[in-house]
Design an enzyme around this catalytic site. Structure first.
Site, PDB file in Angstrom:
ATOM      1  CB  SER B 129      -0.884   0.028   1.243  1.00 58.98           C
ATOM      2  OG  SER B 129      -1.639  -1.143   1.318  1.00 58.98           O
ATOM      3  CD  GLU B 244      -2.845  -9.483   3.109  1.00 60.74           C
ATOM      4  OE1 GLU B 244      -2.509  -9.203   1.932  1.00 60.74           O
ATOM      5  OE2 GLU B 244      -2.906  -8.639   4.015  1.00 60.74           O
ATOM      6  CB  SER B 384     -11.716  -2.633   1.847  1.00 60.94           C
ATOM      7  OG  SER B 384     -12.387  -2.521   0.614  1.00 60.94           O
ATOM      8  CG  ASN B 385     -14.601  -7.020   4.706  1.00 57.92           C
ATOM      9  OD1 ASN B 385     -13.403  -7.312   4.551  1.00 57.92           O
ATOM     10  ND2 ASN B 385     -15.293  -7.439   5.748  1.00 57.92           N
TER      11      ASN B 385
END
Ligand SMILES: Cc1cc2nc3c(=O)[nH]c(=O)nc-3n(C[C@H](O)[C@H](O)[C@H](O)COP(=O)(O)OP(=O)(O)OC[C@H]3O[C@@H](n4cnc5c(N)ncnc54)[C@H](O)[C@@H]3O)c2cc1C
Lengths: 375, 399
Positions: B129, B244, B384-385
């Site tokens: 990131s 992951e 992210s979800n």
């Protein structure tokens, strides 16, 4: 019915909002939070000078005779800080007990000093096994010839560290869970046998665990009727619920607005993330939750001021709404801010933490559902 | 289909349980049980104990140091490890870069890096990131320019977990701006001691210090540290991310937590002279989380049974990530609820081993709220979800 504020009320609101804007920028708040005391004496003195501390007290006691609506106005603005000065503990929680039940001598000794900012109070009513039930009191006050001797433990006493005087609940009669037989006492925080373990709270306030070990008080330390403290506590907690729920509304407003703003400027995949419909819907929901909570807040404040029959039930409804909405708005704000939302630096965390703590203070959702349904 | 363990599996379960009871560092289990924070040293020591037993990398192929276990055995191992209260493995070496190196690295790189990962001598961190590249990871801009036998790396990574402990960082870097953005990305291993790297902490809302900014200024990295082909980093990264995600699900640990909540609830007063287990609303909510978890446990087993050891699962891994993190977050909320007024105190020093700060209220409540705050991260990191749902919509549902 009338949904508009009076001129005086608008003036108070504008004043408090300006105070929060000017004195509670994130850096300033951080400084106050990390100070030893956990609040600013300068701000506290200003509250006194501007008469805010007198607002919740009746005119005959030297206050300005404000009601639930005035409390709501102050605290909604405080929620935008969120403001750390112990107004809630001193003037609402403990203040309410005095307003309701203190003798003329007690009022005279305390209320002017609260209003001019020279003393602070705390209401010590939670106990280690008591959870949210204010009737669950095992601290004992035993009658002696001259007065009472108090023994027991109180937990998570808000503003415990700075309090000069404590109002504590102790059992004078009956069994551990009986509402009847709880009595309120005024105790000097520096009295012999009072010891405090002080700590910060998750949302930056200060609290204490307090042990009372053979603390002797005179008979005139009783506030209200002997054995009659439960009803006073209940009302004081309801006032504190209204105030903290108003704070929650202020915090939710900050959160939904900050999130919308962030989503306009944060770009991913070449576009502002606010252009993703899934996030738009969720921000719409945050907004709706805020509006719904505000409505219930107004309803509760007006019901309280009117002394309506269903005021207590409305207060529980409000507390439940704040619990659910605060959780949702807080969690979504963090989520939509992404990694930034997880940082101490980004102030959305302050509001999220305050909302979380408001939910778990004064009875959480389950507790108030029980109360609301009369179970 | 058969839900029960066969005799060999029962024997294996016993073996694993005995190992955690007798050979695993007891002081670390005790610290975990007391909710004290573990030092990086504790984490390394706990992993070395597993390595000594040959159990450090159950998901790796046997030829590289894996265990050769069946899916049932892995399941048993995970369950027993959580049951013992052993800390999770630090995922960056074993769960992320290790599989990339044995899948796409050359023999030299395998020899050089895999032993250090298995032995936990080298601490890795993940440099993906960037401030401008979170969900849209492929837009990353940390650049690596070729200069003879070196790349010169300049840019900034952020949210880098445990960079403060790391010896090495695996990075996605931009080696070309010519083509489609995914095609200009390469996968580079960088020694954290290289001149030009600075690490700055980022404090999280719970007051924790686990993430960092990592700055690179003209950092010289030997070309030998490039994994696979230049420009193919995105393909490798995608595989790593599915590893992951699968690792984030944490089913066994959540199961353990549910049991812990139940055990605490039987001893916690509800304020009215009963226990929290007599509180129907609370118990109903606990049950709903448990049911989600019962389903997820089998979703995980079904998914993993279909995947060969050492390989990455497909886009189905997104379901494990979303559901797994939602459950973890709900569990942290149940702890906060259980704590009642004791959710309020903030006592960071309490978790520091050897500190003399007394807990306020029961010890288990001391970190309930901090953990709730901290675990909001789980629906943000690892993709992210929301991004996981986009993946399901696209790659599974074909929308
Ligand atoms: C505690 C923590 C540890 C981390 N550790 C590491 C690490 O070790 N190494 C590393 O490389 N990274 C790490 N990360 C970074 C993490 O992977 C990113 O935070 C994540 O990818 C999200 O990126 P972002 O924070 O920039 O949010 P953004 O991408 O800006 O997203 C903001 C919001 O927009 C939403 N959004 C974005 N795009 C879409 C879309 N197309 N549709 C719908 N919604 C969308 C997101 O879901 C989110 O809610 C960590 C993060 C945290 C919080």
């Amino acid at each position: 019915m009338n949904f508009s504020f009076s001129e005086e009320q608008e003036m108070v609101r504008d004043f408090v909002e300006r105070f929060v804007r000017e004195k509670y920028e994130p850096d300033m708040r951080r400084k106050i939070e990390s100070s030893e005391q956990g609040f600013s004496s300068e701000n506290w003195n200003m509250f006194a000078e501007l008469g805010w501390l007198g607002l919740p007290f009746p005119e005959e006691d030297g206050g300005f005779g404000g009601g639930a609506v005035e409390t709501m106005i102050i605290f909604e603005a405080f929620g935008r800080g969120p403001v750390l000065e112990p107004f809630l503990a001193t003037a609402i929680l403990a203040g309410s007990a005095l307003r309701q039940a203190a003798s003329a001598a007690q009022k005279e000794a305390l209320i002017p000093a609260i209003i001019d900012g020279s003393i602070q109070l705390a209401l010590a009513y939670c106990e280690p096994d008591g959870r949210y039930n204010p009737a669950n009191v095992s601290t004992m006050a035993t009658e002696t010839g001259e007065g009472f001797v108090i023994d027991g433990d109180k937990s998570v006493v808000l503003n415990g560290p700075a309090a000069d005087r404590l109002i504590i609940s102790a059992r004078t009669h009956g069994q551990q869970h009986d509402p009847d037989g709880v009595t309120l006492f005024l105790v000097d925080a520096s009295a012999k046998g009072v010891s405090r373990q002080n700590y910060p709270t998750q949302d930056g306030f200060r609290a204490s665990e307090i042990v009372f070990d053979e603390v002797a008080v005179s008979a005139d330390a009783v506030i209200g009727e002997l054995h009659g403290g439960y009803a006073i506590l209940n009302n004081a907690i309801e006032e504190a619920i209204l105030a903290s729920c108003a704070e929650a509304v202020g915090a939710m407003e900050m959160l939904y607005k900050a999130t919308v703003e962030f989503s306009r400027t944060r770009k991913q995949f070449g576009v502002p993330i606010g252009s993703f419909q899934v996030l738009q819907h969720r921000m719409s929901e945050m907004f709706m939750e805020y509006e719904q909570t505000k409505s219930l807040l107004y309803r509760a404040a007006m019901a309280m001021d009117a002394g309506a029959d269903d005021a207590s039930r409305t207060i529980s409804a409000l507390k439940i709404q704040v619990g659910n909405a605060g959780r949702k708005v807080g969690q979504e704000a963090i989520q939509i801010h992404g990694g930034m939302g997880m940082t101490e630096e980004m102030y959305v965390g302050y509001y999220f933490k305050r909302l979380t703590m408001i939910n778990s203070l004064f009875g959480n959702i389950d507790y108030h559902l029980r109360r609301f349904t009369g179970a | 289909m058969d839900i029960s363990f066969n005799p060999e599996e029962i024997a294996f379960q016993k073996e694993v349980r005995t190992f955690f009871e007798t050979e695993y560092p007891a002081d670390i289990l005790e610290k975990s049980a007391n909710r004290q924070s573990l030092s990086s040293d504790d984490m390394v020591r706990s992993q070395k104990a597993l390595h000594a037993q040959g159990w450090i990398a159950p998901n790796w192929p046997e030829e590289y140091g894996g265990t050769g276990w069946s899916p049932s055995q892995k399941y048993i191992f995970e369950t027993e490890m959580a049951r013992a209260g052993a800390p999770r493995l630090v995922p960056f070496g074993l769960g992320m870069v290790g599989p990339i190196i044995y899948t796409f690295g050359n023999d030299e790189q395998k020899k050089r890096f895999l032993p250090g990962i298995l032995e936990s001598d080298i601490w890795w961190c993940q440099g993906f990131s960037e401030p401008g590249a979170g969900s849209d990871l492929a837009s990353l801009s940390t650049k690596a320019e070729r200069d003879g036998d070196h790349y010169i790396v300049t840019g900034q990574k952020t949210w880098t977990t445990f960079a403060q402990y790391a010896d090495w960082i695996f990075c996605l870097v931009r080696t070309s701006t010519e083509e489609k953005k995914q095609l200009g990305i390469s996968f580079l291993l960088i020694d954290m001691k290289s001149p030009g790297i600075t690490v700055n902490p980022i404090v999280t809302i719970d007051g924790g210090r686990e993430v960092n900014d990592v700055h690179f200024e003209n950092v010289r990295v030997p070309v030998d540290n490039l994994i696979g082909e230049e420009g193919a980093g995105w393909t490798y990264a995608k595989m790593l991310l599915t590893h992951e995600r699968t690792g984030i699900a944490g089913v066994a640990r959540s199961k353990e937590q549910i049991e812990t909540i139940r055990a605490i609830a039987t001893k916690t007063d509800n304020g009215f002279g009963e226990m929290m287990t007599d509180d129907a609303d609370f118990m109903r909510r606990l049950a709903l989380v448990e049911i989600e978890l019962m389903a997820l446990e089998f979703t995980e087993l079904r998914t993993l049974a279909a995947v060969q050891t050492g390989k990455a699962p497909g886009p189905e891994s997104s379901i494990l990530k979303i559901k797994g993190t939602e459950i973890q977050q709900l569990i942290t909320e149940l702890f906060v609820e259980l704590a009642g007024n004791y959710a309020t105190p903030y006592l960071p020093e309490f978790y520091v081993p050897g500190s003399n700060v007394d807990s306020v209220g029961p010890g288990w409540a001391a970190d309930a709220t901090s953990k709730y705050f901290n675990f909001r991260k789980t629906s943000i990191y690892g993709g992210s979800n929301e991004i996981q749902k986009n993946i399901i919509a696209k790659a599974v549902l074909g929308l």
